[in-house]
Design an enzyme around this catalytic site. Structure first.
Site, mmCIF file in Angstrom:
data_model
loop_
_atom_site.group_PDB
_atom_site.id
_atom_site.type_symbol
_atom_site.label_atom_id
_atom_site.label_comp_id
_atom_site.label_asym_id
_atom_site.label_seq_id
_atom_site.Cartn_x
_atom_site.Cartn_y
_atom_site.Cartn_z
ATOM 1 N N CYS A 32 0.836 -1.203 0.000
ATOM 2 C CA CYS A 32 0.000 0.000 0.000
ATOM 3 C C CYS A 32 0.875 1.259 0.000
ATOM 4 O O CYS A 32 1.584 1.519 -0.954
ATOM 5 C CB CYS A 32 -0.977 -0.039 1.172
ATOM 6 S SG CYS A 32 -2.381 1.092 0.973
ATOM 7 N N HIS A 40 -3.724 -5.568 1.006
ATOM 8 C CA HIS A 40 -3.583 -5.923 2.423
ATOM 9 C C HIS A 40 -4.053 -7.368 2.613
ATOM 10 O O HIS A 40 -5.066 -7.784 2.045
ATOM 11 C CB HIS A 40 -4.436 -5.004 3.305
ATOM 12 C CG HIS A 40 -3.947 -3.589 3.317
ATOM 13 N ND1 HIS A 40 -2.774 -3.217 3.909
ATOM 14 C CD2 HIS A 40 -4.495 -2.457 2.796
ATOM 15 C CE1 HIS A 40 -2.595 -1.909 3.770
ATOM 16 N NE2 HIS A 40 -3.634 -1.425 3.099
#
Length: 492
Positions: A328, A426
């Protein structure tokens, strides 16, 4: 109408989240439909539901313990700190906006109808709702218009278990001081005290417990031992940040000031030969076998922090010798440039670490979605191509290749063809085959062999941890007293 019970603490990290999860598991084992609830959560660890809505991971963990799918109504308000004085305010899974602390303090009572609506939704699917408070109900500067501790308890007429952390010292002062600072109506709601994280011979504690009950006029519902339970922590007070022991395979995670979703790496911690260390300086970095750049709530600010303290240069140098994996915000940092034309974070343009041929443009709209499938073909030391994955994306901005700025990267994992990897996903490591490939590769590069049985299915592992938590609480809590609190419809 569902029965309710609330767990409040004398301070942050007193063990509320784990105790609430344990109660969810016990009630589920006893045949009840149970659900967790926290009206307002402040955390940078978040999750995306199947509907694409954002909520705190603590309630996801508790939902797993309860055997129910995560729903955003379990956490209607999520505050994600953006700096020391403000947060991104997320209501019912969607971004409302950024607010300074004082602005939110004045605004929050307008969210009470949303809290009540979310709670009513849970009542439709649960026999018992376990509510978690936040911080302490005795923070007298915040008691006015409280919506998460005693204010929440009053909204739904909930009996309260008050938890104190003896491991940090002063537990009797914690509990008695908290009771003293409550008004009479609030104190009447407290039906049991719990001393948490106790180490040693309980008989030595008995005189103090007797005095605590005499002075507080509230019975002690249990003394819970310090537990070695490997479940997700809620916030930056987690004890996992203090771990410094290095295993046969050592993974260093960069702990920037606004680190987010560090639960992505819990799976590696369960492998007996592997250590996961969170580092904040070059001196702590040592000689890891892999470096991970995790998510962050402020990519540009945390990249500047790495640049200023020397970690960026150290990681760049290590990337010539060992794998570096960005998730991310960490993935965004690995590129050549990050631009912020709409001032989503700080505005302007910042040079990236220049380890991947990518550029990122931050945008106002947050991408929120679950994702699963097979990993795209990707070259490098890890043989990841085609492996199954399941996770979620939650980020501001899009990333493209430097030579194709108008095309968002379609691959779920990209690399420099050798040691540097990046992904927006994630939870990408949670599938055992992906984690196993990474650790096996690291071991081979180091010339060692990982013991058989090191790669247990992570979901199965977590289920065992929930059962272990429930078994421990059954042993040390007075469950008859707690069920009595549930049966007592009129708690006054």
């Amino acid at each position: 109408m569902a029965k309710v019970i609330m767990v409040q603490g004398t301070m942050s990290n007193s063990g509320k989240s784990f105790l609430a999860a344990g109660l969810c598991r016990i009630f589920r084992q006893d045949g009840y439909r149970v659900a967790p609830f926290k009206s307002q959560n402040m955390a940078l660890n978040s999750y995306i539901t199947s509907e694409g809505l954002e909520m705190g991971r603590a309630q996801v963990m508790q939902a797993e313990a309860a055997g129910i799918r995560p729903m955003v109504c379990m956490n209607p308000i999520l505050l994600k700190p953006t700096n020391n004085t403000g947060s991104q305010v997320i209501v019912n899974g969607r971004v409302l906006g950024n607010m300074a602390a004082r602005e939110y303090f004045q605004y929050k009572t307008q969210l009470i109808p949303e809290i009540k609506k979310a709670f009513r939704q849970l009542e439709e699917v649960a026999d018992i709702i376990v509510i978690e408070g936040a911080g302490s109900p005795a923070e007298i500067n915040l008691k006015e218009n409280d919506i998460v501790n005693m204010g929440m308890a009053a909204m739904v007429d909930a009996p309260v278990l008050l938890v104190g952390d003896i491991d940090r010292g002063g537990v009797f002062a914690q509990l008695l001081g908290t009771l003293m600072l409550l008004d009479e109506e609030e104190k009447d709601r407290v039906k049991g005290l719990i001393i948490n994280k106790f180490r040693g011979d309980k008989s030595i504690l008995d005189p103090g417990i007797k005095m605590l009950e005499e002075k507080g006029h509230v019975p002690v519902a249990g003394v819970v031992p310090y537990m070695d339970i490997a479940l997700e922590d809620e916030d930056s007070l987690t004890e996992r940040f203090d771990r410094k022991t290095e295993g046969l395979i050592d993974i260093a995670v960069i702990r920037y000031p606004r680190i987010a979703n560090f639960t992505d790496f819990n799976i590696f911690e369960q492998m007996p030969e592997v250590s996961v260390r969170y580092v904040t300086s070059v001196a702590e970095l040592h000689h890891p076998d892999m470096v991970i750049l995790p998510g962050t709530k402020n990519t540009m600010s945390d990249l500047k922090w790495m640049r200023q303290n020397g970690l960026e240069a150290a990681v760049r140098k290590l990337s010539e010798q060992i794998p570096v994996f960005g998730i991310c915000g960490g993935y965004q940092m690995l590129g050549e440039e990050i631009s912020d034309p709409d001032a989503v974070e700080e505005g302007g343009v910042i040079r990236g670490m220049e380890l991947l041929n990518t550029v990122t443009i931050l945008k106002k709209e947050k991408k929120r979605c679950q994702t699963e499938g097979a990993l795209s073909p990707v070259e490098g030391v890890f043989r990841l191509s085609g492996l199954g994955f399941q996770g979620y994306e939650i980020h501001m901005g899009s990333t493209s290749r430097r030579d194709m700025p108008d095309e968002t990267i379609a691959e779920n994992v990209i690399s420099d063809g050798n040691l540097v990897y990046g992904s927006y996903i994630h939870g990408i490591f949670d599938r055992p085959e992906i984690a196993q490939e990474i650790i096996t590769c690291l071991a081979q590069r180091k010339g060692i062999q990982i013991a058989d049985g090191a790669f247990e299915d992570y979901q199965s592992f977590k289920e065992k941890q929930y059962d272990k938590l429930a078994d421990t609480l059954r042993k040390y809590l007075d469950m008859n007293q707690i069920y009595g609190m549930l049966r007592d419809a009129d708690i006054h």
